[in-house]
Enzyme design. Structure first.
Site, PDB file in Angstrom:
ATOM      1  N   ARG A 154       2.189  93.906  71.773  1.00  0.00           N
ATOM      2  CA  ARG A 154       3.374  94.342  71.027  1.00  0.00           C
ATOM      3  C   ARG A 154       4.606  93.990  71.836  1.00  0.00           C
ATOM      4  NH1 ARG A 154       4.047  96.686  66.261  1.00  0.00           N
ATOM      5  NH2 ARG A 154       5.747  97.927  67.098  1.00  0.00           N
TER       6      ARG A 154
ATOM      7  N   ASN B  63       3.167  92.720  83.512  1.00  0.00           N
ATOM      8  CA  ASN B  63       2.369  92.148  82.436  1.00  0.00           C
ATOM      9  C   ASN B  63       1.591  90.954  82.984  1.00  0.00           C
ATOM     10  OD1 ASN B  63       1.581  91.508  79.663  1.00  0.00           O
ATOM     11  ND2 ASN B  63       3.045  89.817  79.767  1.00  0.00           N
TER      12      ASN B  63
ATOM     13  N   HIS C 155       0.360  87.220  81.686  1.00  0.00           N
ATOM     14  CA  HIS C 155       0.577  86.265  80.606  1.00  0.00           C
ATOM     15  C   HIS C 155      -0.293  85.038  80.872  1.00  0.00           C
ATOM     16  CE1 HIS C 155       2.703  84.204  77.393  1.00  0.00           C
ATOM     17  NE2 HIS C 155       2.736  83.152  78.185  1.00  0.00           N
TER      18      HIS C 155
ATOM     19  N   LEU D  52      11.445  88.295  76.492  1.00  0.00           N
ATOM     20  CA  LEU D  52       9.984  88.175  76.438  1.00  0.00           C
ATOM     21  C   LEU D  52       9.450  87.095  77.388  1.00  0.00           C
ATOM     22  CD1 LEU D  52       7.496  89.259  74.831  1.00  0.00           C
ATOM     23  CD2 LEU D  52       7.766  87.253  73.357  1.00  0.00           C
TER      24      LEU D  52
ATOM     25  N   GLU E  83      -7.662  85.238  85.654  1.00  0.00           N
ATOM     26  CA  GLU E  83      -6.850  86.441  85.394  1.00  0.00           C
ATOM     27  C   GLU E  83      -7.498  87.659  86.028  1.00  0.00           C
ATOM     28  OE1 GLU E  83      -5.533  87.172  81.360  1.00  0.00           O
ATOM     29  OE2 GLU E  83      -5.597  85.049  80.886  1.00  0.00           O
TER      30      GLU E  83
HETATM   31  C1  GRF Z   1      -5.311  87.931  78.274  1.00  0.00           C
HETATM   32  O1  GRF Z   1      -5.473  86.558  78.136  1.00  0.00           O
HETATM   33  C2  GRF Z   1      -3.941  88.254  78.789  1.00  0.00           C
HETATM   34  O2  GRF Z   1      -3.433  87.277  79.649  1.00  0.00           O
HETATM   35  C3  GRF Z   1      -3.112  88.289  77.525  1.00  0.00           C
HETATM   36  O3  GRF Z   1      -3.944  88.873  76.562  1.00  0.00           O
HETATM   37  C4  GRF Z   1      -5.309  88.647  76.922  1.00  0.00           C
HETATM   38  C5  GRF Z   1      -5.974  89.972  76.998  1.00  0.00           C
HETATM   39  O4  GRF Z   1      -7.356  89.887  77.150  1.00  0.00           O
HETATM   40  N1  GRF Z   1      -1.895  89.005  77.743  1.00  0.00           N
HETATM   41  P1  GRF Z   1      -8.185  91.170  77.538  1.00  0.00           P
HETATM   42  O5  GRF Z   1      -7.927  92.232  76.481  1.00  0.00           O
HETATM   43  O6  GRF Z   1      -7.719  91.625  78.889  1.00  0.00           O
HETATM   44  O7  GRF Z   1      -9.625  90.748  77.553  1.00  0.00           O
END
Ligand code: GRF
Length: 217
Positions: free
Chosen positions: A90, A106, A108, A143, A173
């Site tokens: 959101r 956050n 990204h 954003l 990530e």
């Molecule tokens: C991830 O790719 C993150 O970078 C993006 O949304 C996705 C979330 O995946 N903001 P998850 O819910 O953590 O599996």
């Protein structure tokens, strides 16, 4: 111990990585997980880890402002040091963002400032970049433009699709996000205002995470 509230909307794989890191290291404590979607799979992951959960269904609100005001009440109730967006899908109002400025982060799925917004992996393939990745950044009202905390890169392979690339970036990530959050919680990184722009000062202990030596499979 520094405390965090985590906001999610869906699957929660980054949430799980953050939970695992907290369990293994005690570098931060997760006070609560909040979802704007009642059926977010990540809620079950939080519950399984014994973490308090809350749902604030955005479809029940007339405006973004009304939702964000209620969300802020909820977040404030947990009295956490950090507010972490982990797949929270959101756009937040400036009012909400400014309330938590400097302690709202956050993840990204691109090497910002390249490819803000959605469908980042498809954007990367179409742009023909050879490196792609993920960014942890402070959230500011614009954003996907806040100061960068840390990044991880993968090589884009000739036969990559948005899906295969997304899967490889996601693996990174899961290593990047806990590391960045822990660095912030420990005070190894600070955010200060310099020459009109905002920068992250300080460095993480480990070198920048770059994983291009194998195909990540
Ligand atoms: C991830 O790719 C993150 O970078 C993006 O949304 C996705 C979330 O995946 N903001 P998850 O819910 O953590 O599996």
């Amino acid at each position: 111990m520094p405390s965090v509230v985590i906001l999610i909307s869906g699957r929660g794989s980054n949430l799980q990585a953050l939970i695992d890191h907290a369990t293994e290291t005690s570098e931060y404590q997760i006070r609560a997980v909040i979802s704007n979607r009642p059926k977010a799979a990540g809620l079950d992951l939080a519950r399984a880890a014994g973490i308090e959960t809350a749902v604030l269904d955005h479809t029940l609100f007339d405006s973004r402002e009304a939702f964000d005001a209620e969300l802020a009440q909820l977040v404030d109730g947990f009295q956490a040091n950090w507010v972490v967006l982990a797949g929270f899908m959101r756009v937040l109002t400036a009012g909400f963002v400014n309330r938590y400025l400097g302690r709202l982060i956050n993840i990204h799925p691109s090497l910002l400032p390249a490819f803000p917004g959605l469908k980042t992996h498809q954007q990367a393939i179409e742009a023909g970049v050879r490196l792609h990745g993920a960014t942890v950044h402070f959230v500011t009202p614009e954003l996907d433009h806040g100061p960068i905390v840390d990044q991880a890169a993968v090589q884009v392979l000739p036969d990559d699709t948005a899906e295969t690339l997304a899967a490889r970036v996601l693996q990174l990530e899961h290593r990047l996000f806990p590391r960045a959050l822990a660095g912030l919680c420990a005070g190894r990184l600070n955010w200060t205002e310099a020459s009109g722009s905002l920068r992250v000062n300080g460095a993480l202990d480990a070198p920048l995470l770059i994983d291009i030596s194998n195909k990540g499979h």
